[in-house]
Design an enzyme around this catalytic site. Structure first.
Site, PDB file in Angstrom:
ATOM      1  N   SER A 188      76.776 -63.537 -16.049  1.00 39.02           N
ATOM      2  CA  SER A 188      76.120 -63.616 -17.345  1.00 39.02           C
ATOM      3  C   SER A 188      75.237 -64.867 -17.336  1.00 39.02           C
ATOM      4  CB  SER A 188      77.168 -63.656 -18.471  1.00 39.02           C
ATOM      5  OG  SER A 188      76.560 -63.761 -19.730  1.00 39.02           O
ATOM      6  N   TYR A 214      66.771 -60.957 -23.161  1.00 39.82           N
ATOM      7  CA  TYR A 214      67.589 -61.446 -22.046  1.00 39.82           C
ATOM      8  C   TYR A 214      68.953 -61.901 -22.553  1.00 39.82           C
ATOM      9  CZ  TYR A 214      69.051 -64.286 -18.038  1.00 39.82           C
ATOM     10  OH  TYR A 214      69.758 -64.821 -16.981  1.00 39.82           O
ATOM     11  N   LYS A 218      72.765 -60.515 -21.573  1.00 41.74           N
ATOM     12  CA  LYS A 218      73.805 -61.385 -21.031  1.00 41.74           C
ATOM     13  C   LYS A 218      75.056 -61.379 -21.913  1.00 41.74           C
ATOM     14  CE  LYS A 218      72.390 -61.437 -17.813  1.00 41.74           C
ATOM     15  NZ  LYS A 218      72.803 -61.370 -16.392  1.00 41.74           N
TER      16      LYS A 218
END
Length: 345
Positions: A188, A214, A218
């Site tokens: 992550s 993004y 994650k």
């Protein structure tokens, strides 16, 4: 902000002291490397019976993770969309050793993920560790072949599908491997703190922002491994999510050049910057550490377990996880939606 963390010490484990902010001084500092963890665990050439699958091994920490874990004697399968690039990055000595095998997988295409899983299952009857390493970051708005926002589809959904296709072999390997449960390690990022998952609009239709998308992907990596622990931990299959720290990777950071220039001008960021050997350490810790045997559902950073959320006024470098990183209801909801989106039962 002071270089010293302003909150109670946030890491737990044998390497926590080495990763205090007071001790950080860039890639030359004393933070542990992946190779040192293998040495500390006494695993050099001891894992000839283990099989590891790592996604995204053509650049960055994926390459270093392969190199380190190959030193254990394990059979390593690595995936890449560009196999020639992966071969060049890994080098002939690793590939000629017989310990490292490459598989093609385009993670923007579910059919490619399915083909890769099928090929993997033809070549081996066991899988001890699955490392979900591949990622794209802060990309211009785009879609995968299956119509999903590029980062969410690549970083989360492709890995979710890969896991689901390999779930049975992971569980069977756990049953037949006394003393070492199977593990999922998902890379992550501290960037999960940029955004929760907008489950009603995972494609960010009409309001796209590369960093928020993004961050959402994650967060999804964390939710997936938390739910794996909830569903399968009692059966010997455990999930860990990982923040590797800041490192230089031209391929991953190709859409973030201005941000990287800013990092190189910031003394605090430069102190936190790590070498690739240090950056892969938390992944390696999640994969091999005896401290974690029989456990799971942890967010790891600094080759340690993160034990506190980041303070509300903390910056992007501060240790800890976001306020939404552990949410049973959202984890279950994402799991159900992901099954529908990738087409598994």
């Amino acid at each position: 902000m002071s270089m010293v963390s302003r909150v109670p010490f946030q890491l737990s484990g044998r390497y926590a002291e080495r990763n205090r902010w007071e001790n950080l001084n860039g890639p030359v500092d004393s933070r542990v490397t992946g190779s040192q963890i293998v040495e500390d665990e006494g695993l050099a050439d001891q894992w000839s019976d283990k099989v590891v699958l790592i996604t995204g091994v053509s650049s960055g920490i994926g390459v270093e993770t392969v190199r380190v874990l190959a030193s254990t004697g394990a059979t390593i399968f690595g995936t890449a969309r560009n196999l020639d690039k992966a071969k060049e990055a890994l080098g002939g000595s690793l590939l000629d050793s017989g310990r490292v095998k490459l598989l093609f997988m385009d993670q923007t295409d579910f059919s490619s993920v399915r083909a890769c899983a099928a090929e993997f299952l033809k070549q081996t009857s066991k899988l001890n560790i699955l490392i979900n390493n591949a990622a794209v970051m802060n990309t211009p708005e785009g879609r995968t072949n299956d119509g999903f926002e590029l980062q969410f589809g690549t970083n989360h959904l492709s890995h979710f599908l890969l896991f689901y296709l390999l779930k049975d072999i992971l569980l069977e390997t756990a049953r037949s491997s006394p003393g070492f449960h199977s593990r999922i390690v998902s890379v992550s990022s501290a960037a999960h703190r940029y955004s929760p998952i907008p489950l009603g609009n995972v494609n960010f239709e009409g309001n796209y922002n590369g960093w928020l998308a993004y961050g959402s992907s994650k967060t999804a990596n964390i939710y997936m491994t938390n739910q794996i622990e909830r569903l399968y931990g009692a059966q010997g299959l455990h999930g860990f999510s990982v923040h590797p720290g800041a490192f230089m990777s031209p391929n991953l950071q190709k859409h973030s050049q201005e941000e990287m220039k800013a990092v190189l001008k910031d003394k605090r960021a430069l102190a936190y910057l790590s070498s690739l050997g240090q950056a892969c350490a938390t992944t390696v810790y999640g994969a091999v550490s005896s401290e974690l045997e029989g456990k799971g559902g942890f967010y790891l950073e600094g080759a340690s377990v993160a034990v506190h959320p980041t303070p509300s006024d903390g910056d992007a470098l501060e240790y800890g996880f976001g306020s939404w990183a552990f949410d049973d209801a959202k984890e279950k909801e994402l799991w159900g939606l992901s099954k529908s989106w990738v087409g598994v039962e």
